[in-house]
Design a protein around this motif. Structure first.
Motif, PDB file in Angstrom:
ATOM      1  N   VAL A  87    -121.088  49.338  -4.531  1.00 22.49           N
ATOM      2  CA  VAL A  87    -120.371  50.064  -5.580  1.00 22.49           C
ATOM      3  C   VAL A  87    -119.148  49.247  -5.975  1.00 22.49           C
ATOM      4  CG1 VAL A  87    -119.045  52.145  -6.131  1.00 22.49           C
ATOM      5  CG2 VAL A  87    -121.187  52.327  -4.825  1.00 22.49           C
ATOM      6  N   TYR A 114    -115.493  49.009  -7.848  1.00 21.13           N
ATOM      7  CA  TYR A 114    -114.392  49.943  -8.055  1.00 21.13           C
ATOM      8  C   TYR A 114    -113.139  49.194  -8.492  1.00 21.13           C
ATOM      9  CZ  TYR A 114    -112.679  48.290  -3.498  1.00 21.13           C
ATOM     10  OH  TYR A 114    -112.218  47.501  -2.471  1.00 21.13           O
ATOM     11  N   MET A 156    -120.670  55.638 -11.111  1.00 21.91           N
ATOM     12  CA  MET A 156    -120.461  56.243  -9.795  1.00 21.91           C
ATOM     13  C   MET A 156    -119.130  56.976  -9.726  1.00 21.91           C
ATOM     14  SD  MET A 156    -122.988  55.811  -7.731  1.00 21.91           S
ATOM     15  CE  MET A 156    -122.204  56.088  -6.154  1.00 21.91           C
ATOM     16  N   ALA A 189    -123.140  54.298  -2.348  1.00 27.47           N
ATOM     17  CA  ALA A 189    -124.298  54.460  -3.221  1.00 27.47           C
ATOM     18  C   ALA A 189    -125.265  55.495  -2.653  1.00 27.47           C
ATOM     19  CB  ALA A 189    -124.995  53.113  -3.377  1.00 27.47           C
ATOM     20  N   MET A 243    -113.766  54.599  -9.222  1.00 25.76           N
ATOM     21  CA  MET A 243    -115.110  54.073  -9.027  1.00 25.76           C
ATOM     22  C   MET A 243    -115.727  53.682 -10.369  1.00 25.76           C
ATOM     23  SD  MET A 243    -114.768  54.475  -5.911  1.00 25.76           S
ATOM     24  CE  MET A 243    -113.837  55.541  -4.792  1.00 25.76           C
ATOM     25  N   TYR A 280    -119.329  51.563 -10.866  1.00 26.55           N
ATOM     26  CA  TYR A 280    -120.785  51.722 -10.939  1.00 26.55           C
ATOM     27  C   TYR A 280    -121.461  51.182  -9.682  1.00 26.55           C
ATOM     28  CZ  TYR A 280    -120.374  46.830 -12.503  1.00 26.55           C
ATOM     29  OH  TYR A 280    -120.064  45.504 -12.601  1.00 26.55           O
ATOM     30  N   ASN A 281    -122.649  51.717  -9.457  1.00 26.00           N
ATOM     31  CA  ASN A 281    -123.549  51.223  -8.421  1.00 26.00           C
ATOM     32  C   ASN A 281    -124.336  50.062  -9.032  1.00 26.00           C
ATOM     33  OD1 ASN A 281    -126.568  52.624  -6.882  1.00 26.00           O
ATOM     34  ND2 ASN A 281    -125.332  50.899  -6.229  1.00 26.00           N
TER      35      ASN A 281
END
Length: 498
Positions: A264, A266, A306, A311, A465, A467-468
């Motif tokens: 992930v 961030y 996310m 994840a 956050m 994204y994955n």
């Protein structure tokens, strides 16, 4: 070309000498990585590039499955006491190392004690909670920990078991280039900066691999790896950049396979330094980011927005924690309520670590400019950036990613949120919750404790956050193999089609 079954010259000559009409085919694949390994001794290295080779050659007590669950490997079962401070593992019988010597509990104990005594080994950090490790039977090992640690079986996936007698007879220097493991493949040769060659181990406890030979080649550039894949010189190219995916996917003889990773990305804030100590500024930035635009347009679908640091494949993920919605109007309201007064803020990011990392940082800079936050983008090589992260010296806004190798929330909890972590925000309640979940043996109860932490992070925004990461791999069409969320390249179960 590596896309066909290859015929070993010696076997062909032997077959011809016997007057036979066919020869025994040898299957072979070539795998590209961005650099060469640093060593073949798994007790002294934890780098991802080396781990890919290690985990094909060596075995650990446990293993992480592709779905994120923990499974038996050299250990067939395990038990713990009520507070997760004492763990007993039953060792699989009948396992042999590549030199034919049997694997017993003594090899397990010796391996752990060797690593624990080596102050220069990065693997040692995984064993900081171990008070003692002892053989409580020929095929039984008991660990006594200094503090509760519920994910201990996952932690053991990071420690490859060594043959104690062979290692000591050869010495560390010789073992580094001519190692002996108990995994599905054995090392044949390592030509530094050229190739690591391994072959299937006939006596592997879980069955001989179908692929006879795996060659690992260091290929530093994205374009060179793509060219090798398209020409047939390479069979597996991990982590394709988004810009190359469509081109490779359209080519004959090559497939693009995607997998939602355990990583992930961030944005972090130094909450101890003004103006980042103002939660309204952090919340404003959080709402200013259009995660859908980043993942759908910029990354071309290779990402999922996310709202938490782990994840879906990682234990501790809570589907109820949703991504922060893009709301520039609300962001401007929060900014007006903050102490921010238009000063230039530095946004640090690694420019050679993540797919389209520089472009993602530039997009975020544009979103922040749109709500009235003045940012200066400062990218740097990952080799220079990572030490700053380790030393808590990213004292502004910074972009980073976390993919816990054991696919358990404890790694980001301990690394980013505990009061003694590498993070910039802490809370006594979070410390209590981290300690409580470490001692909780029941998975549902442990998940509830972790989810409470995610709620506090969501409210305080020490991290925004993003994204994955969805990762793309280029794979020869005749290779039956699937990529994993943790980026490990494991070929024990791979096969080649005719």
């Amino acid at each position: 070309m590596t896309r066909t079954l290859r015929t070993g010259a010696a076997l062909s000559a032997f077959a011809l000498a016997l007057g036979t009409t066919s020869a025994l085919a040898q299957s072979e694949i070539t795998v590209a990585q961005s650099s060469d390994i640093r060593t073949l001794d798994p007790s002294v290295d934890t780098s991802p590039i080396s781990l890919n080779v290690f985990q094909n050659v060596f075995s650990a007590l446990t293993q992480i499955a592709a779905d994120g669950s923990v499974e038996p490997e050299l250990a067939t079962e395990w038990t713990s006491n009520a507070d997760s401070t004492e763990w007993t593992f039953s060792i699989r019988e009948g396992v042999t190392f590549h030199d034919g010597t049997p694997l017993t509990a003594e090899d397990v104990v010796w391996t752990y004690e060797k690593i624990m005594a080596d102050e220069g080994s990065p693997v040692r950090a995984y064993l900081s909670r171990v008070d003692t490790v002892e053989a409580t039977g020929e095929f039984e090992v008991t660990f006594t920990l200094s503090a509760p640690f519920a994910p201990w079986p996952r932690q053991l996936t990071l420690v490859s078991i060594l043959p104690s007698d062979t290692y000591q007879e050869r010495g560390a220097e010789a073992f580094n280039t001519d190692p002996v493991g108990s995994g599905p493949f054995r090392i044949v040769s390592w030509a530094k900066d050229e190739a690591v060659t391994m072959e299937a181990f006939d006596d592997y406890w879980d069955g001989r691999p179908a692929i006879d030979r795996v060659i690992w080649r260091p290929v530093p550039s994205d374009s060179a790896r793509a060219a090798g894949l398209l020409s047939g010189e390479l069979d597996v190219v991990p982590l394709l950049p988004p810009a190359l995916v469509e081109r490779i996917d359209a080519a004959d003889g090559v497939d693009v396979k995607t997998v939602a990773s355990n990583r992930v990305l961030y944005i972090g804030f130094d909450t101890n330094t003004p103006p980042y100590d103002d939660v309204n500024l952090r919340r404003a930035i959080d709402h200013a980011i259009n995660r859908d635009a980043i993942t759908e347009r910029l990354l071309r679908g290779l990402g999922e927005p996310m709202g938490q640091i782990v994840a879906p494949v990682t234990f501790g993920y809570d589907p109820a924690i949703e991504p922060t919605p893009y709301d520039p109007d609300r962001a401007r309201e929060l900014l007006a309520e903050s102490t921010y007064d238009g000063e230039e803020l530095t946004f640090l990011y690694p420019n050679n670590r993540y797919a389209f990392g520089t472009e993602v940082a530039q997009a975020i800079g544009g979103f922040l400019d749109d709500i009235g936050v003045n940012v200066r983008l400062e990218g740097m090589e990952y080799s220079a950036y990572f030490p700053l992260w380790l030393g808590k010296e990213l004292n502004s806004i910074h972009m980073f990613g976390f993919g816990p190798s054991i696919m358990d929330a404890q790694l980001p909890l301990g690394s980013l949120l505990a009061s003694d972590s590498r993070g910039y925000w802490s809370d006594p309640r979070v410390d209590d919750l981290i300690a409580a979940q470490l001692a909780e043996a029941d998975p549902e109860a442990r998940q509830a404790l972790i989810s409470e932490i995610w709620g506090m992070v969501k409210d305080n925004v020490p991290y925004s956050m993003l994204y994955n990461e969805v990762q793309a791999y280029g794979v020869a069409s005749n290779l039956n193999w699937e990529p994993r969320p943790d980026e490990r390249l494991l070929f024990g179960d791979a096969t080649l089609s005719e």
